[in-house]
Write an enzyme that holds these catalytic residues in place. Sequence first.
Site, PDB file in Angstrom:
ATOM      1  N   GLY A  42      10.171 -41.196   6.591  1.00 33.24           N
ATOM      2  CA  GLY A  42       9.867 -40.332   7.737  1.00 33.24           C
ATOM      3  C   GLY A  42      10.590 -39.002   7.608  1.00 33.24           C
TER       4      GLY A  42
ATOM      5  CD  GLU B   1      18.203 -50.232   4.856  1.00 31.12           C
ATOM      6  OE1 GLU B   1      17.157 -50.352   5.516  1.00 31.12           O
ATOM      7  OE2 GLU B   1      18.826 -51.188   4.366  1.00 31.12           O
TER       8      GLU B   1
ATOM      9  CB  THR C  64      17.262 -41.672   9.189  1.00 34.07           C
ATOM     10  OG1 THR C  64      16.787 -42.249  10.410  1.00 34.07           O
ATOM     11  CG2 THR C  64      18.687 -42.120   9.002  1.00 34.07           C
TER      12      THR C  64
ATOM     13  CG  ASP D 208      15.793 -44.231  13.642  1.00 33.38           C
ATOM     14  OD1 ASP D 208      15.325 -43.404  14.436  1.00 33.38           O
ATOM     15  OD2 ASP D 208      15.151 -45.207  13.208  1.00 33.38           O
TER      16      ASP D 208
ATOM     17  CG  MET E 111      11.357 -42.023  17.414  1.00 31.36           C
ATOM     18  SD  MET E 111      11.066 -41.024  15.955  1.00 31.36           S
ATOM     19  CE  MET E 111       9.275 -41.119  15.866  1.00 31.36           C
ATOM     20  N   GLY E 112      14.223 -45.118  17.529  1.00 28.49           N
ATOM     21  CA  GLY E 112      15.333 -46.027  17.248  1.00 28.49           C
ATOM     22  C   GLY E 112      14.763 -47.401  16.964  1.00 28.49           C
ATOM     23  NE  ARG E 113      10.635 -48.995  12.269  1.00 27.41           N
ATOM     24  CZ  ARG E 113       9.496 -49.668  12.502  1.00 27.41           C
ATOM     25  NH1 ARG E 113       9.471 -50.976  12.469  1.00 27.41           N
ATOM     26  NH2 ARG E 113       8.371 -49.027  12.747  1.00 27.41           N
TER      27      ARG E 113
ATOM     28  CD  GLU F 176      10.855 -46.382  17.480  1.00 26.40           C
ATOM     29  OE1 GLU F 176       9.737 -45.913  17.689  1.00 26.40           O
ATOM     30  OE2 GLU F 176      11.469 -46.222  16.407  1.00 26.40           O
TER      31      GLU F 176
ATOM     32  NE  ARG G 238       9.879 -38.498  11.861  1.00 27.41           N
ATOM     33  CZ  ARG G 238       9.070 -39.500  11.500  1.00 27.41           C
ATOM     34  NH1 ARG G 238       9.354 -40.741  11.837  1.00 27.41           N
ATOM     35  NH2 ARG G 238       8.001 -39.267  10.780  1.00 27.41           N
TER      36      ARG G 238
HETATM   37  O1  F6P Z   1      12.844 -44.160  10.660  1.00 28.17           O
HETATM   38  C1  F6P Z   1      12.742 -43.110  11.527  1.00 28.17           C
HETATM   39  C2  F6P Z   1      11.607 -43.338  12.494  1.00 28.17           C
HETATM   40  O2  F6P Z   1      11.457 -42.155  13.252  1.00 28.17           O
HETATM   41  C3  F6P Z   1      11.779 -44.551  13.419  1.00 28.17           C
HETATM   42  O3  F6P Z   1      12.592 -44.300  14.515  1.00 28.17           O
HETATM   43  C4  F6P Z   1      10.342 -44.843  13.789  1.00 28.17           C
HETATM   44  O4  F6P Z   1      10.164 -46.200  14.121  1.00 28.17           O
HETATM   45  C5  F6P Z   1       9.616 -44.518  12.539  1.00 28.17           C
HETATM   46  O5  F6P Z   1      10.384 -43.574  11.824  1.00 28.17           O
HETATM   47  C6  F6P Z   1       8.226 -43.950  12.797  1.00 28.17           C
HETATM   48  O6  F6P Z   1       7.595 -43.804  11.575  1.00 28.17           O
HETATM   49  P1  F6P Z   1       6.224 -43.062  11.330  1.00 28.17           P
HETATM   50  O7  F6P Z   1       6.513 -41.590  11.300  1.00 28.17           O
HETATM   51  O8  F6P Z   1       5.771 -43.560  10.006  1.00 28.17           O
HETATM   52  O9  F6P Z   1       5.312 -43.405  12.455  1.00 28.17           O
END
Ligand code: F6P
Length: 342
Positions: free
Chosen positions: A11, A104, A126, A128, A170-172, A222, A275
């Site tokens: 990302g 990661e 990242t 996150d 965000m925050g997986r 999230e 982002r």
């Molecule tokens: O890893 C960073 C992140 O922004 C996460 O918080 C989120 O779940 C993911 O990327 C979203 O990814 P994408 O841009 O592929 O939808």
Amino acid sequence: MARIGILTSGGDCPGLNAVIRACVLRGIRGHKDEFLGLLDGWRGVVEQNAIELDWKSVRGIAKLGGTILGTSRTSPFDDGGTVQKVVASLRSMRLDALIVIGGEGTLTVAKMLSDEGVRIIGVPKTVDNDISATDYTFGFDTAVEIATEAIDRLKTTGESHHRCMIAEVMGRHVGWIALHAGMATSAHAILIPEQNATIDEICDWVGKPFQRGRPPLIVVAEGFVPEGMTRAHSARGLDAFSRPRLGGIGEFLAPTIEERTGIETRSTTLGHIQRGGVPSASDRVLATRLGMAAVDAAHDEDWGQMVAVRSTEIVRVDLSEAIGQLKTVPQSRYDEALTLFG
Ligand code: F6P
């Protein structure tokens, strides 16, 4: 003098271009290097799709969001890819080394290639902020600023309508953005993936401020998993890494809170807005320092290292320290915030 490839993978996040610029300028000025920008992450390596990066091509890009190289969640091992194929690609592009800017997943691939002798230096990124072995990743500060500004706006409309407002950030796997943006905006509850909370507790944190005449504010990451659910809310299928696409937990919680408390509730998902756009000054500085340090590490032939920030110092750590274990929000930081919930 070396010919160095740079790629951005996973990302995107604000600050990637500042790293690219810093690498190129440091390499050209300090070492008379040449640079090749691999396009769209590892795909650029596999398909040998790249552009020459000279002084002019990085002019004025430190303040730009996104990445001029493009990114993807492609792995070089997809579709029968092997270490040998990667090595052959790098050789055919006459690359002496690779600077890999990623999270990661990307750094895990970098470590695998490095173990097989590919000359790699990692740069962590990242929004996150979940990479171990570095205090912060660039992109995080910008994301927190964007979230804070957006939540401040949600608060004024919540106040006018006497509503409970939910802001989903965000925050997986980790709740750093939620914790910081939630604390900055005086949220009445901060819900993060690392911590359980029951619906009763959440409703209690909503009800108390409402009784004091305050519009309740919840900031939820999230990846938060509420009582009764076994995994994070996901209704949009899988991404390229076969991970569930997250987003929507706020919308999921809103009707339950409204029904249980009788307080009208609205949810807003900030999503990719966090982002996008220009990096904060702090992220530009961190990204620039990391980019310069990555080139210096390559010239010291410190392969398999990742550049990182510890306190105010830029240091080198083994890639293995950066992967495997995520940097989660410590219990003490959550407990500190918890005392102000409700
Ligand atoms: O890893 C960073 C992140 O922004 C996460 O918080 C989120 O779940 C993911 O990327 C979203 O990814 P994408 O841009 O592929 O939808």
